[in-house]
Design a protein around this motif. Structure first.
Motif, PDB file in Angstrom:
ATOM      1  N   LEU A 185       1.345  -1.363   0.125  1.00 53.38           N
ATOM      2  CA  LEU A 185       0.123  -0.016   0.058  1.00 53.38           C
ATOM      3  C   LEU A 185       0.711   1.570  -0.231  1.00 53.38           C
ATOM      4  CD1 LEU A 185      -2.203  -1.356   2.516  1.00 53.38           C
ATOM      5  CD2 LEU A 185      -2.763  -0.636   0.139  1.00 53.38           C
ATOM      6  N   PRO A 215       1.585   4.942   0.809  1.00 50.38           N
ATOM      7  CA  PRO A 215       1.496   6.031   1.683  1.00 50.38           C
ATOM      8  C   PRO A 215       0.442   7.195   1.752  1.00 50.38           C
ATOM      9  CG  PRO A 215       4.204   6.008   0.903  1.00 50.38           C
ATOM     10  CD  PRO A 215       3.447   5.735   0.510  1.00 50.38           C
ATOM     11  N   ALA A 217      -2.246   5.792   1.799  1.00 48.39           N
ATOM     12  CA  ALA A 217      -3.740   5.131   1.404  1.00 48.39           C
ATOM     13  C   ALA A 217      -4.679   4.866   2.616  1.00 48.39           C
ATOM     14  CB  ALA A 217      -3.237   3.837   0.691  1.00 48.39           C
ATOM     15  N   THR A 218      -5.522   4.251   3.134  1.00 47.79           N
ATOM     16  CA  THR A 218      -6.707   4.139   3.791  1.00 47.79           C
ATOM     17  C   THR A 218      -7.425   2.895   3.860  1.00 47.79           C
ATOM     18  OG1 THR A 218      -7.526   6.564   4.078  1.00 47.79           O
ATOM     19  CG2 THR A 218      -8.468   4.735   4.785  1.00 47.79           C
ATOM     20  N   VAL A 219      -7.085   2.253   4.876  1.00 48.33           N
ATOM     21  CA  VAL A 219      -7.666   0.771   4.746  1.00 48.33           C
ATOM     22  C   VAL A 219      -8.760   0.619   5.095  1.00 48.33           C
ATOM     23  CG1 VAL A 219      -7.219  -1.274   5.700  1.00 48.33           C
ATOM     24  CG2 VAL A 219      -5.331   0.117   4.810  1.00 48.33           C
ATOM     25  N   TRP A 269      -2.273  -4.367   8.640  1.00 49.44           N
ATOM     26  CA  TRP A 269      -2.723  -3.098   8.633  1.00 49.44           C
ATOM     27  C   TRP A 269      -1.274  -1.563   9.506  1.00 49.44           C
ATOM     28  CZ3 TRP A 269      -3.757  -3.797   3.477  1.00 49.44           C
ATOM     29  CH2 TRP A 269      -4.220  -5.645   4.103  1.00 49.44           C
ATOM     30  N   GLN A 282       1.515  -0.498   9.480  1.00 46.29           N
ATOM     31  CA  GLN A 282       1.677   0.278   8.161  1.00 46.29           C
ATOM     32  C   GLN A 282       1.509   1.914   8.290  1.00 46.29           C
ATOM     33  OE1 GLN A 282       3.839  -1.011   5.677  1.00 46.29           O
ATOM     34  NE2 GLN A 282       3.278  -2.918   6.261  1.00 46.29           N
ATOM     35  N   GLU A 283       0.879   2.068   9.546  1.00 43.02           N
ATOM     36  CA  GLU A 283       0.499   3.395   9.943  1.00 43.02           C
ATOM     37  C   GLU A 283       1.919   4.384  10.080  1.00 43.02           C
ATOM     38  OE1 GLU A 283      -3.426   3.464  11.824  1.00 43.02           O
ATOM     39  OE2 GLU A 283      -2.055   3.573  13.405  1.00 43.02           O
ATOM     40  N   VAL A 307       0.420   5.060   6.357  1.00 43.70           N
ATOM     41  CA  VAL A 307      -0.831   4.614   5.763  1.00 43.70           C
ATOM     42  C   VAL A 307      -2.103   4.433   6.903  1.00 43.70           C
ATOM     43  CG1 VAL A 307      -2.583   2.313   5.134  1.00 43.70           C
ATOM     44  CG2 VAL A 307      -0.190   2.699   4.382  1.00 43.70           C
ATOM     45  N   ARG A 308      -3.437   4.780   6.899  1.00 43.01           N
ATOM     46  CA  ARG A 308      -4.414   5.266   7.643  1.00 43.01           C
ATOM     47  C   ARG A 308      -4.978   3.914   8.269  1.00 43.01           C
ATOM     48  NH1 ARG A 308      -4.204  10.283   4.364  1.00 43.01           N
ATOM     49  NH2 ARG A 308      -6.260   9.409   3.219  1.00 43.01           N
ATOM     50  N   ASP A 348      -9.046   2.515   0.104  1.00 42.05           N
ATOM     51  CA  ASP A 348      -8.451   2.663  -1.172  1.00 42.05           C
ATOM     52  C   ASP A 348      -8.455   0.406  -0.338  1.00 42.05           C
ATOM     53  OD1 ASP A 348      -6.081   4.597  -2.368  1.00 42.05           O
ATOM     54  OD2 ASP A 348      -6.951   4.723  -0.162  1.00 42.05           O
TER      55      ASP A 348
END
Length: 345
Positions: free
Chosen positions: A89, A91, A93-95, A109, A112-113, A117-118, A136
């Motif tokens: 993912l 930088p 990106a929203t999960v 997930w 990755q913050e 990544v959110r 995303d």
């Protein structure tokens, strides 16, 4: 293979209602593993025979979920197979993930913050509505470990596609009893030691070709090569062109047991297993005055549940007085009634 005949392949003690924690081995899986351990002890066998069981497992798993075997990677845990998906993912990106999600499908997930990544968590019942233009990727368990709720798979996929989002599904608590169209998702992860009744240390990932193009096989070793037995030493990098580039070297004895385990499940057929499992779950629910459901995993609040079940020899998960009972093809009506008598007597 008829289910009633196949059920003779298991030797459970009465009262096992905890497949959501781990499944029990069928005789072919148990015997294959014992034979391999004997061979290991005496040095009677070449390890390549054990490695072949991993390929048998890959092919059978692919058939169970209806995808090509070339799109399946093998490993040991769900989180390990999910890691390169999360790492791919970008930088920013929203999960979107359900808020009560098993951590193997949450921590990959969340870690990755630190690179932007959110991760947005929402109640499962609001998951479909929470997927929007900013999403995303949506990640969810097809069946929730905590309470057995079945996620609205088709609705989630449709919402994700409407907004151009990827779909990652943890089917660990579903695969083996709940039929679903795995090919509709971008990634499907399964720990095989529950409903697929394989030894722990076996896991599978369906990785769609378009998703794989975004991913980097950071854990690549000899088993990820195009021709693994020709890739023991030296450069150049020569990875498999398909999902095997995301393999890690299989835990051999685990896969020795997994191959026949999955073949038994495939021989019975998941629809027949679902009918059996859900019927027993509903017998349990109605016996406690609850409405029937559609899952092989159920939870109920019963005072002093742990002590009552322990006295009766029933093994089920209990959390703060809430019973999580799970029913599989080796479960019987007698097991259900044993638990009901313990909880209502």
């Amino acid at each position: 293979m008829e289910l009633d005949e196949a059920r003779k392949l298991w030797q459970p003690e009465p009262g096992w209602l905890n497949t959501a924690s781990y499944g029990l081995p069928a005789d072919p899986a148990w015997e294959a593993l014992q034979d391999a351990l004997t061979q290991w002890r005496s040095g009677r066998n070449a390890w390549e025979e054990w490695n072949d069981a991993a390929e048998r497992s890959r092919v059978t798993f692919a058939g169970l979920i209806g995808v090509p075997a070339r799109d399946v990677a093998i490993g040991s845990t769900v989180s390990q197979l999910l890691a390169p998906v999360a790492a791919a993912l970008p930088p920013g990106a929203t999960v979107v993930v359900p808020e009560v999600e098993f951590t193997s499908n949450l921590f990959p997930w969340l870690v990755q913050e630190q690179r932007g990544v959110r991760v947005r968590t929402v109640p499962l019942e609001r998951l479909v509505d929470a997927i929007d233009a900013d999403t995303d990727l949506v990640a969810f368990s097809l069946v929730q470990s905590a309470d057995g709720r079945v996620a609205p798979y088709d609705d989630v996929v449709a919402a994700a596609r409407a907004h151009g989002a990827l779909v990652s599904v943890d089917a660990t608590q579903a695969c083996g009893w709940l039929p679903f169209d795995a090919g509709r998702a971008d990634a499907v992860l399964v720990g095989a030691y529950k409903w697929l009744t394989a030894p722990r240390g076996t896991a599978f990932a369906y990785l769609a070709p378009a998703l794989r193009e975004r991913m980097r096989p950071d854990a690549a070793g000899w088993s990820a090569a195009e021709s693994p037995t020709d890739a023991y030493y030296g450069p150049p990098l020569r990875l498999s062109a398909d999902a095997r580039r995301f393999d890690i070297a299989p835990a051999l004895f685990c896969y020795v047991g997994a191959a026949p385990a999955l073949e038994v499940i495939a021989g019975i057929g998941v629809p027949a297993i679902r009918a059996h499992d859900v019927a027993l779950a509903n017998r349990f629910l109605t016996g406690l005055g609850r409405p029937p459901g559609e899952s092989a995993i159920v939870t109920v609040d019963v005072p002093d549940a742990q002590e009552r079940l322990d006295r009766a020899g029933v093994r089920a998960a209990v959390r703060a007085g809430r019973v999580r009972a799970s029913f599989h093809l080796y479960s019987t009506e007698e097991d259900v009634d044993l638990a009901l008598n313990a909880l209502t007597g």
